[in-house]
Design a protein around this motif. Sequence first.
Motif, PDB file in Angstrom:
ATOM      1  N   THR A 130      -5.089   8.704  -6.110  1.00  0.00           N
ATOM      2  CA  THR A 130      -4.471   7.717  -6.560  1.00  0.00           C
ATOM      3  C   THR A 130      -5.046   7.014  -7.663  1.00  0.00           C
ATOM      4  OG1 THR A 130      -3.968   6.929  -4.150  1.00  0.00           O
ATOM      5  CG2 THR A 130      -3.758   5.247  -5.819  1.00  0.00           C
TER       6      THR A 130
ATOM      7  N   ASP B 157      -4.386  14.670  -2.618  1.00  0.00           N
ATOM      8  CA  ASP B 157      -4.034  13.326  -2.416  1.00  0.00           C
ATOM      9  C   ASP B 157      -5.057  12.491  -3.330  1.00  0.00           C
ATOM     10  OD1 ASP B 157      -3.231  10.918  -1.559  1.00  0.00           O
ATOM     11  OD2 ASP B 157      -4.129  10.847   0.238  1.00  0.00           O
TER      12      ASP B 157
ATOM     13  N   VAL C 297      -1.435  15.696   5.467  1.00  0.00           N
ATOM     14  CA  VAL C 297      -1.871  14.830   4.638  1.00  0.00           C
ATOM     15  C   VAL C 297      -2.865  14.047   5.325  1.00  0.00           C
ATOM     16  CG1 VAL C 297      -1.315  12.920   3.133  1.00  0.00           C
ATOM     17  CG2 VAL C 297       0.195  15.064   3.098  1.00  0.00           C
ATOM     18  N   HIS C 298      -2.417  13.571   6.411  1.00  0.00           N
ATOM     19  CA  HIS C 298      -3.632  12.772   7.446  1.00  0.00           C
ATOM     20  C   HIS C 298      -4.026  13.579   8.606  1.00  0.00           C
ATOM     21  CE1 HIS C 298      -1.443   8.668   5.999  1.00  0.00           C
ATOM     22  NE2 HIS C 298      -2.381   9.169   4.891  1.00  0.00           N
TER      23      HIS C 298
ATOM     24  N   TYR D   1      -5.149  -5.847  -1.843  1.00  0.00           N
ATOM     25  CA  TYR D   1      -3.313  -6.219  -1.903  1.00  0.00           C
ATOM     26  C   TYR D   1      -3.322  -7.583  -1.786  1.00  0.00           C
ATOM     27  CZ  TYR D   1      -3.842  -1.207  -1.110  1.00  0.00           C
ATOM     28  OH  TYR D   1      -4.222  -0.078  -1.226  1.00  0.00           O
TER      29      TYR D   1
ATOM     30  N   PRO E 137       0.601  -1.280   0.122  1.00  0.00           N
ATOM     31  CA  PRO E 137       0.039   0.105  -0.009  1.00  0.00           C
ATOM     32  C   PRO E 137       0.938   1.241  -0.066  1.00  0.00           C
ATOM     33  CG  PRO E 137      -0.881  -1.669   1.432  1.00  0.00           C
ATOM     34  CD  PRO E 137       0.224  -1.979   1.181  1.00  0.00           C
ATOM     35  N   HIS E 138       2.077   1.365   0.721  1.00  0.00           N
ATOM     36  CA  HIS E 138       2.751   2.451   0.681  1.00  0.00           C
ATOM     37  C   HIS E 138       4.283   2.185  -0.072  1.00  0.00           C
ATOM     38  CE1 HIS E 138       1.061   5.362   3.870  1.00  0.00           C
ATOM     39  NE2 HIS E 138       0.424   4.892   3.389  1.00  0.00           N
TER      40      HIS E 138
ATOM     41  N   GLU F  11      -8.308   6.305  -5.541  1.00  0.00           N
ATOM     42  CA  GLU F  11      -8.505   7.524  -4.868  1.00  0.00           C
ATOM     43  C   GLU F  11      -8.896   8.658  -5.164  1.00  0.00           C
ATOM     44  OE1 GLU F  11      -4.897   8.666  -2.883  1.00  0.00           O
ATOM     45  OE2 GLU F  11      -6.084   9.835  -1.207  1.00  0.00           O
TER      46      GLU F  11
ATOM     47  N   GLU G   9     -10.382   6.026  -0.381  1.00  0.00           N
ATOM     48  CA  GLU G   9      -9.542   5.242  -1.179  1.00  0.00           C
ATOM     49  C   GLU G   9      -9.202   3.712  -0.737  1.00  0.00           C
ATOM     50  OE1 GLU G   9      -5.395   6.166   0.120  1.00  0.00           O
ATOM     51  OE2 GLU G   9      -6.172   7.878   1.350  1.00  0.00           O
TER      52      GLU G   9
ATOM     53  N   ASP H  50       0.126   7.037  -6.461  1.00  0.00           N
ATOM     54  CA  ASP H  50      -0.639   7.694  -5.112  1.00  0.00           C
ATOM     55  C   ASP H  50       0.247   9.074  -5.247  1.00  0.00           C
ATOM     56  OD1 ASP H  50      -1.614   8.730  -3.083  1.00  0.00           O
ATOM     57  OD2 ASP H  50      -1.656   6.530  -2.032  1.00  0.00           O
TER      58      ASP H  50
ATOM     59  N   ARG I  97      -5.362   0.380  -6.162  1.00  0.00           N
ATOM     60  CA  ARG I  97      -6.185   1.361  -5.236  1.00  0.00           C
ATOM     61  C   ARG I  97      -6.649   2.450  -6.072  1.00  0.00           C
ATOM     62  NH1 ARG I  97      -2.471   1.873  -1.854  1.00  0.00           N
ATOM     63  NH2 ARG I  97      -1.323   3.735  -2.439  1.00  0.00           N
TER      64      ARG I  97
END
Length: 352
Positions: free
Chosen positions: A226, A224, A294-295, A321, A195-196, A331, A317, A213, A329
């Motif tokens: 994706t 942000d 961002v978060h 996986y 995911p990252h 988003e 999003e 992303d 993903r």
Amino acid sequence: MQDSPLARVQAALREAGLGALWVSAPANVQYLTGFESPEDGRVLVTQDSATLYTDARYTLQAAQQSSVPQFIGRPPESLAHAAEQLARLSAPAAFEADALTVAALDILRESWPGELVPTQGLVSGLRLRKTPAEQENIRTAQKLADQVYAEVRPLIQPGTRELDISLEIELRLRRAGAAPAFETIVASGLRGALPHGTASDKVIQEGELVTVDMGAALAGYNSDMTRTVAVGEVSGELRRIYNAVLEAEQAAVRAVRPGLTGRDLDDVARQVLERHGLAGAFSHSLGHGIGLEVHEGPRLAAISDDPIEAGMVITIEPGVYLPELGGVRIEDLVLVTETGYEVLSQAPVERV
Ligand SMILES: CSCC[C@H](N)C(=O)N1CCC[C@H]1C(=O)N[C@@H](C)C(=O)O
């Protein structure tokens, strides 16, 4: 001024019976003062004053950007200056419990008179609903990200390294006066299951899915988004998971409106993936609020009671996986309106 973030924090202090708040979360420092190097700033807010503390590297910048008076200096001088203000208060002072190390708290306790109590969310709670000006900043950041994505999309083809895609995105963002909001994720083939998965030197191959992303940071505000794209013909199983994630994403976006909780929206996406037998492979939360960070709140997660309110900007999003196969993903960046939602991200979602 009456309804400025600072005035609202001061009203909250009066209501909570607090004499002052030591603000150390960088996003909160910027929110209250406009100072654009907030990692090197702190703010002491009392019921009727506010001071920005920063050092001499920022004398001119702070004078140009800060809406509150500045004290230029480092500890112990800066803390002694704050101590003089605190000594006049009869109510306890508060600190941001989620933005102060234990060591920093020890120093404050040694330097200051009176009681110091922990608080959480006093300023970040105000940041949940974006003002029209903040919405405009995020919209502008996303427009730039859409444009850069469109310019870079043709590079996503067999023979290109993931790294070269992320470098091109980041270069173009910087040329436009912005910065990457976070380290760009480019994950192709089996790496799509990360995911990252920030870009590696892997070379993209025919028949792979590639997840990009990316976000732009402009005037302090972040975007942000994706997209997952197919390079040539992909297998039936990859097409199946792509379409399941797309269905989950679109269902969750269409469900956005004030009055729900973060859990309600997360449920919408998770139920779609459940029907496709893929809920177990959706290993993170549905989304998050975004702004100066961002978060940030609200959380859109299975355990979140956070209310969804008009003026919030959130991401939707979902992802799937599968280590043996890869990942998908999709988003979008979404503004919550009084009656529903507006999708801010405009980059095309491709058919696979
Ligand atoms: C390092 S910033 C990553 C930005 C990205 N769009 C993002 O927020 N992601 C990528 C997959 C999961 C999601 C994430 O990190 N979500 C957090 C809030 C979580 O804890 O689930």
